[in-house]
Design an enzyme around this catalytic site. Structure first.
Site, PDB file in Angstrom:
ATOM      1  N   SER A   1       2.100 -13.091   8.551  1.00  0.00           N
ATOM      2  CA  SER A   1       3.330 -12.700   7.857  1.00  0.00           C
ATOM      3  C   SER A   1       3.941 -11.413   8.413  1.00  0.00           C
ATOM      4  O   SER A   1       5.028 -11.014   8.002  1.00  0.00           O
ATOM      5  CB  SER A   1       3.049 -12.509   6.353  1.00  0.00           C
TER       6      SER A   1
ATOM      7  N   ASN B   1     -11.610  -9.723   9.348  1.00  0.00           N
ATOM      8  CA  ASN B   1     -12.040 -10.724   8.363  1.00  0.00           C
ATOM      9  C   ASN B   1     -11.417 -12.084   8.623  1.00  0.00           C
ATOM     10  O   ASN B   1     -10.295 -12.177   9.131  1.00  0.00           O
ATOM     11  CB  ASN B   1     -11.633 -10.296   6.941  1.00  0.00           C
TER      12      ASN B   1
ATOM     13  N   ASP C   1      -0.534  -3.438   4.558  1.00  0.00           N
ATOM     14  CA  ASP C   1      -1.004  -3.226   5.926  1.00  0.00           C
ATOM     15  C   ASP C   1       0.165  -3.183   6.903  1.00  0.00           C
ATOM     16  O   ASP C   1       0.170  -2.400   7.855  1.00  0.00           O
ATOM     17  CB  ASP C   1      -1.969  -4.339   6.325  1.00  0.00           C
TER      18      ASP C   1
ATOM     19  N   GLY D   1       4.760  -0.656  -4.787  1.00  0.00           N
ATOM     20  CA  GLY D   1       5.101  -2.065  -4.966  1.00  0.00           C
ATOM     21  C   GLY D   1       6.578  -2.343  -4.862  1.00  0.00           C
ATOM     22  O   GLY D   1       7.258  -1.894  -3.929  1.00  0.00           O
TER      23      GLY D   1
ATOM     24  N   THR E   1      -0.057 -10.552   0.280  1.00  0.00           N
ATOM     25  CA  THR E   1      -1.160 -10.243   1.177  1.00  0.00           C
ATOM     26  C   THR E   1      -0.637  -9.620   2.467  1.00  0.00           C
ATOM     27  O   THR E   1       0.278 -10.142   3.088  1.00  0.00           O
ATOM     28  CB  THR E   1      -1.971 -11.514   1.515  1.00  0.00           C
TER      29      THR E   1
END
Length: 307
Positions: free
Chosen positions: A283, A10, A244, A214, A240
């Site tokens: 990142s 993407n 992943d 989290g 973000t």
């Protein structure tokens, strides 16, 4: 172990906002940036940075060459990526003042992957290799079945949650990589308690469960084995691609033969570093950074135990 990632590619359009937009409201973005992203791309880059041998299969539109170049520069084999006439998938990402995100994804070329494409991608893979899937590409169920016929392990990052996902042959999955929402849906439990979700997943699936919660950290469960790794305490800039990054580093550790507990610790450190930087794939930290952060995390835990 080689890893084949049939994953999304993407173009991420990221808007910094004070608060997320709500129905009937128009807001001004404080900043805008465009990044290479997609859960598939992010996870492939994390795998490569963690030292795994990774091949990416997927589809881009005529506007997506930057994504292929990004993967190649990161050490990912891109020979299985094809170009479609359909525009490249993209995401509209809001990042609020607390670093949390809200995302809309347009599938684009990611949704043009055919069963023939999957057969072609799997042609040179077999027993001892691992297939990684997310839920942003087409024919995911077929990919699970085709990989299993070749004796491959299957890892599934069940994101995003969709109604048809529960019709996939989920009994074929060897590794589930999930968060709380995904865990509730896959397990069928109404409880939001971490332990209840893990227990329900273990009852339903004979697979390893990698469960991120989290800022609280992450769990690993397989059979009677359950491990917990607390999250790194870092300033949150942008969440973000944190999941992943975690996914890529965990599977890279498994592919390299380290224990699930070690892989969980390394992945936790990598995810923590990712939230401290802006962007998606940009990142994702290098392995040297992660090893240093993991050692600091262990030292901190030891100090707390002595206290």
């Amino acid at each position: 172990m080689r890893i084949l990632n049939i994953g999304s590619l993407n173009l991420d359009k990221v808007y910094d906002v004070a608060e997320f937009v709500t129905a009937g409201k128009t807001i001004l973005a404080e900043n805008f940036a465009s990044y290479c992203g997609g859960k598939g791309l992010n996870q492939s880059i994390a795998l490569a940075k963690a030292g795994a041998r990774v091949f990416h299969a997927g589809a881009i539109g005529p506007d997506g060459m930057a994504l292929k170049e990004k993967l190649e520069k990161s050490g990912v084999d891109v020979s299985l990526i094809r170009t479609s006439e359909i525009p490249t998938g993209h995401a509209i990402i809001q990042v609020n003042a607390q670093g949390q995100n809200s995302i809309i994804v347009y599938g684009g070329a990611n949704r043009t992957i055919t069963q023939g494409d999957i057969d072609c991608a799997l042609e040179s893979f077999g027993s001892g290799d691992l297939l990684l899937l997310q839920n942003e590409t087409s024919n995911t169920a077929y990919a699970m079945q085709a990989a299993k016929k070749k004796g491959m392990l299957v890892a599934f990052n069940a994101s995003p949650v969709t109604p048809e996902m529960m019709d996939y042959p989920l009994s074929l999955v060897d590794y589930f990589l999930i968060n709380e929402t995904e865990g509730q849906v896959l397990s069928g439990t109404q409880s939001t308690a971490d332990e209840d979700i893990l227990d329900a997943m273990a009852r339903r699936y004979d697979a390893a469960i990698v469960f991120t919660v989290g800022s609280r950290g992450a769990y690993y469960q397989k059979g009677n084995d359950r491990f917990y790794c607390r999250a790194c305490e870092v300033p949150v800039v942008d969440t973000t691609a944190a999941g992943d990054t975690f996914c890529g580093y965990f599977l890279a550790g498994i592919a390299q033969g380290i224990s699930a507990q070690q892989a969980l610790s390394c992945a936790g450190a990598a995810g923590g570093l990712a939230v401290s930087k802006k962007g998606a794939s940009d990142s994702i930290p290098e392995k040297g950074e992660v090893l240093g952060a993991e050692q600091l995390l262990r030292q901190s835990a030891a100090v707390r135990e002595r206290e």
